[in-house]
Design an enzyme around this catalytic site. Structure first.
Site, PDB file in Angstrom:
ATOM      1  N   THR A  10       1.862   3.264   2.176  1.00  0.00           N
ATOM      2  CA  THR A  10       2.844   3.530   3.235  1.00  0.00           C
ATOM      3  C   THR A  10       4.217   2.955   2.906  1.00  0.00           C
ATOM      4  O   THR A  10       5.157   3.141   3.685  1.00  0.00           O
ATOM      5  CB  THR A  10       2.376   2.961   4.591  1.00  0.00           C
ATOM      6  OG1 THR A  10       2.318   1.529   4.518  1.00  0.00           O
ATOM      7  CG2 THR A  10       1.017   3.525   4.987  1.00  0.00           C
ATOM      8  N   ARG A  11       4.346   2.248   1.810  1.00  0.00           N
ATOM      9  CA  ARG A  11       5.612   1.626   1.426  1.00  0.00           C
ATOM     10  C   ARG A  11       6.139   2.250   0.134  1.00  0.00           C
ATOM     11  O   ARG A  11       5.350   2.587  -0.754  1.00  0.00           O
ATOM     12  CB  ARG A  11       5.444   0.110   1.230  1.00  0.00           C
ATOM     13  CG  ARG A  11       4.898  -0.629   2.437  1.00  0.00           C
ATOM     14  CD  ARG A  11       5.846  -0.583   3.631  1.00  0.00           C
ATOM     15  NE  ARG A  11       5.381  -1.408   4.727  1.00  0.00           N
ATOM     16  CZ  ARG A  11       4.641  -0.980   5.749  1.00  0.00           C
ATOM     17  NH1 ARG A  11       4.258   0.287   5.796  1.00  0.00           N
ATOM     18  NH2 ARG A  11       4.276  -1.811   6.706  1.00  0.00           N
TER      19      ARG A  11
ATOM     20  N   LYS B 192       5.414 -11.332   3.762  1.00  0.00           N
ATOM     21  CA  LYS B 192       4.602 -10.277   4.375  1.00  0.00           C
ATOM     22  C   LYS B 192       3.646  -9.618   3.395  1.00  0.00           C
ATOM     23  O   LYS B 192       2.659  -9.002   3.804  1.00  0.00           O
ATOM     24  CB  LYS B 192       5.504  -9.216   5.014  1.00  0.00           C
ATOM     25  CG  LYS B 192       6.059  -9.604   6.355  1.00  0.00           C
ATOM     26  CD  LYS B 192       6.721  -8.424   7.067  1.00  0.00           C
ATOM     27  CE  LYS B 192       5.728  -7.594   7.872  1.00  0.00           C
ATOM     28  NZ  LYS B 192       5.121  -6.481   7.185  1.00  0.00           N
TER      29      LYS B 192
ATOM     30  N   HIS C  60      12.913  -4.730   9.087  1.00  0.00           N
ATOM     31  CA  HIS C  60      11.606  -4.548   9.731  1.00  0.00           C
ATOM     32  C   HIS C  60      11.741  -4.787  11.225  1.00  0.00           C
ATOM     33  O   HIS C  60      12.430  -5.706  11.654  1.00  0.00           O
ATOM     34  CB  HIS C  60      10.574  -5.507   9.132  1.00  0.00           C
ATOM     35  CG  HIS C  60       9.169  -5.201   9.544  1.00  0.00           C
ATOM     36  ND1 HIS C  60       8.632  -5.670  10.727  1.00  0.00           N
ATOM     37  CD2 HIS C  60       8.207  -4.458   8.960  1.00  0.00           C
ATOM     38  CE1 HIS C  60       7.381  -5.235  10.836  1.00  0.00           C
ATOM     39  NE2 HIS C  60       7.094  -4.502   9.778  1.00  0.00           N
TER      40      HIS C  60
ATOM     41  N   GLN D 256       3.529   4.993  11.934  1.00  0.00           N
ATOM     42  CA  GLN D 256       4.685   4.408  11.254  1.00  0.00           C
ATOM     43  C   GLN D 256       6.004   4.892  11.859  1.00  0.00           C
ATOM     44  O   GLN D 256       7.028   4.195  11.785  1.00  0.00           O
ATOM     45  CB  GLN D 256       4.645   4.751   9.757  1.00  0.00           C
ATOM     46  CG  GLN D 256       3.484   4.125   8.999  1.00  0.00           C
ATOM     47  CD  GLN D 256       3.584   2.616   8.886  1.00  0.00           C
ATOM     48  OE1 GLN D 256       4.621   2.019   9.138  1.00  0.00           O
ATOM     49  NE2 GLN D 256       2.482   1.974   8.516  1.00  0.00           N
TER      50      GLN D 256
ATOM     51  N   HIS E 254      -4.561  -1.126   7.219  1.00  0.00           N
ATOM     52  CA  HIS E 254      -4.481   0.299   6.910  1.00  0.00           C
ATOM     53  C   HIS E 254      -5.698   0.766   6.120  1.00  0.00           C
ATOM     54  O   HIS E 254      -6.520  -0.042   5.678  1.00  0.00           O
ATOM     55  CB  HIS E 254      -3.206   0.610   6.118  1.00  0.00           C
ATOM     56  CG  HIS E 254      -1.945   0.209   6.826  1.00  0.00           C
ATOM     57  ND1 HIS E 254      -0.728   0.100   6.188  1.00  0.00           N
ATOM     58  CD2 HIS E 254      -1.709  -0.131   8.112  1.00  0.00           C
ATOM     59  CE1 HIS E 254       0.200  -0.274   7.058  1.00  0.00           C
ATOM     60  NE2 HIS E 254      -0.374  -0.417   8.228  1.00  0.00           N
TER      61      HIS E 254
ATOM     62  N   HIS F 130      -0.035 -10.382  15.177  1.00  0.00           N
ATOM     63  CA  HIS F 130       0.472  -9.212  15.896  1.00  0.00           C
ATOM     64  C   HIS F 130       0.183  -9.247  17.394  1.00  0.00           C
ATOM     65  O   HIS F 130       0.233  -8.196  18.043  1.00  0.00           O
ATOM     66  CB  HIS F 130      -0.154  -7.930  15.334  1.00  0.00           C
ATOM     67  CG  HIS F 130       0.324  -7.552  13.961  1.00  0.00           C
ATOM     68  ND1 HIS F 130      -0.354  -7.899  12.817  1.00  0.00           N
ATOM     69  CD2 HIS F 130       1.393  -6.828  13.556  1.00  0.00           C
ATOM     70  CE1 HIS F 130       0.278  -7.401  11.764  1.00  0.00           C
ATOM     71  NE2 HIS F 130       1.339  -6.761  12.184  1.00  0.00           N
TER      72      HIS F 130
ATOM     73  N   LYS G  60       8.702   2.899  13.903  1.00  0.00           N
ATOM     74  CA  LYS G  60       9.791   2.110  13.324  1.00  0.00           C
ATOM     75  C   LYS G  60      11.133   2.833  13.470  1.00  0.00           C
ATOM     76  O   LYS G  60      12.152   2.223  13.813  1.00  0.00           O
ATOM     77  CB  LYS G  60       9.486   1.800  11.863  1.00  0.00           C
ATOM     78  CG  LYS G  60       8.290   0.881  11.713  1.00  0.00           C
ATOM     79  CD  LYS G  60       7.888   0.659  10.277  1.00  0.00           C
ATOM     80  CE  LYS G  60       6.676  -0.275  10.209  1.00  0.00           C
ATOM     81  NZ  LYS G  60       6.149  -0.432   8.850  1.00  0.00           N
TER      82      LYS G  60
ATOM     83  N   ASP H 131       0.827  -1.209   0.000  1.00  0.00           N
ATOM     84  CA  ASP H 131       0.000   0.000   0.000  1.00  0.00           C
ATOM     85  C   ASP H 131       0.861   1.258   0.000  1.00  0.00           C
ATOM     86  O   ASP H 131       2.095   1.213  -0.115  1.00  0.00           O
ATOM     87  CB  ASP H 131      -1.008  -0.033   1.144  1.00  0.00           C
ATOM     88  CG  ASP H 131      -0.397   0.269   2.506  1.00  0.00           C
ATOM     89  OD1 ASP H 131       0.838   0.410   2.623  1.00  0.00           O
ATOM     90  OD2 ASP H 131      -1.166   0.367   3.488  1.00  0.00           O
TER      91      ASP H 131
END
Length: 421
Positions: A69-70, A178, A168, A290, A102, A194, A293, A67
């Site tokens: 966010t990557r 993933k 990750h 995010q 998401h 999770h 991370k 999506d």
């Protein structure tokens, strides 16, 4: 001295001590010809025949993408896949946006992610993890949950997963399995993946695949409905393609992880009083969720009781979907949050991100420079910082003139570690 950190779609310059350690992946130049490199990988993949030979003209094909966010360059990879499979009619393809939990992407975002030509010619759908009619049960996991995957993916004759391999913070590396788990899994399956036990496992950490329970579950789920072909890439700080890994899911991904590990590891002789980190810029630094991370990467090398200064634009807010912000308001301290999340029976969407954040905050103070209102940052139990350079100067009052500082300009694209032996 002045140094630059990735921030949003550009860079942020900050002043750091002259002896600050600047830690980032070893510079890897872009491939000479990205299109040629990708098409060569599609034609001579790892562990499978060439992609074109594997797909029949009458086959229905599902292509799973990551999506918004990557930073996966879907606008390049997907058109090149479609060109390689030009013998298959456009109406036979379905592109599935692997949102996990998401938010949906909009039509305009799909045009930006895939290009107008692809968005106009090919069916593109968002994955909905909470919509039973769009899911299919494919088995029962050894981790004690039913396994649901996207129905359009399961029912396709041929399945392709794309992605981007980077370090990750609990799965070891992104990409590979993933893309499917949790990318297009059902909510029940994602929640088990999770849960507090999985996220808190000591082997669920940066750069580690061996014995990592999240990788074990992701592999198990993928084997229940395995994609026939993987296309993963690695990127440098400029988001240029540096490596292409295509073919059999596990073998190709393993090659990509080794390539990433070789370039991303940054050894430190000791921990630092202060670690300054980005969240690797857009698109990963779109929201505060995010940004955990980048904080987690910094924790690997900051002293207990030290300070992490995270630089993350957060153009998309906290965000306003899911339970991340809500959970943060359910306790008064990071320690209380951890106790609540780890208690038997606690189960809420997004608890994993709060759990990781609380672990970081139980170890070190966390300052955040972003475009968010100060009060929004404070509600997340974080300290807002308007001027990172000034904040560093002020921290000398706490740590003294000998204050040790490390900087992660590319944030979680680096795997910093301390050789504490």
């Amino acid at each position: 001295m002045w140094t630059k950190l990735l921030f949003g779609r550009g860079e942020l310059s900050i002043e750091v001590p002259d002896d600050a350690a600047i830690l980032q992946p070893r510079d890897v130049p872009a491939t000479d010809d990205e299109e040629r490199a990708v098409k060569e990988a599609l034609r001579r993949p790892i562990g499978t025949p060439g992609l074109r030979r594997m797909v029949g003209a009458a086959d229905t094909v599902a292509i799973v993408i990551s999506d918004i966010t990557r930073p996966t360059p879907n606008h390049k990879l997907v058109p090149w896949i479609l060109e390689e499979l030009a013998h298959v009619p456009p109406e036979n393809f379905t592109i599935i946006n692997g949102t996990g939990t998401h938010r949906d992407q909009t039509r305009e975002e799909f045009v930006g992610m895939l290009g107008a030509d692809v968005a106009d010619r090919v069916k593109v759908i968002n994955h909905h993890c909470q919509e039973p009619s769009e899911l299919t049960k494919v088995g029962r996991s050894a981790f004690d949950c039913d396994v649901y995957l996207n129905k359009a993916y399961v029912e396709a004759d041929f399945r392709i997963v794309t992605g981007f391999i980077e370090p990750h913070f609990f799965a070891g590396f992104s990409g590979g399995c993933k893309g499917i788990m949790p990318g297009i899994a059902g909510l029940e399956t994602i929640m088990t993946f999770h849960d507090a036990r999985m996220i808190g496992h000591p082997l669920a950490t940066w750069g580690n695949l061996d014995g990592n329970p999240l990788q074990e579950m992701a592999r198990e789920v993928n084997l229940m409905c395995k994609p026939e072909f993987l296309l993963n890439v690695t990127l440098n700080g400029k988001k240029e393609i540096t490596g292409v890994f295509a073919g059999e899911l596990f073998e190709a991904h393993a090659r990509g992880c080794e390539f990433t590990r070789e370039h991303a590891m940054a050894r430190c002789a000791s921990r630092f009083d202060v670690v300054v980190t980005s969240n690797s810029g857009y698109p990963l630094d779109q929201n505060l969720y995010q940004a955990v991370k980048g904080m987690s990467a910094a924790m690997k090398i900051v002293k207990r009781g030290g300070t992490i200064l995270c630089v993350s634009e957060c153009s998309d807010g906290v965000p306003d979907h899911g339970n991340y912000a809500k959970i943060l308001q359910m306790a008064d301290t990071p320690a209380q949050l951890l106790a609540m999340i780890e208690a038997p029976g606690f189960r809420m969407l997004d608890q994993w991100q709060v759990q990781k954040q609380a672990v970081v905050q139980s170890w070190a103070d966390v300052f955040v420079h972003s475009t968010l209102p100060d009060e929004t940052v404070r509600r997340a139990m974080l300290t807002p910082v308007a001027d990172p350079s000034a904040a560093l100067r002020e921290l000398k009052a706490k740590y003294g003139e000998a204050m040790s500082v490390a900087v992660l300009p590319q944030g979680p694209l680096t795997i910093p570690f301390v050789d504490e032996a």
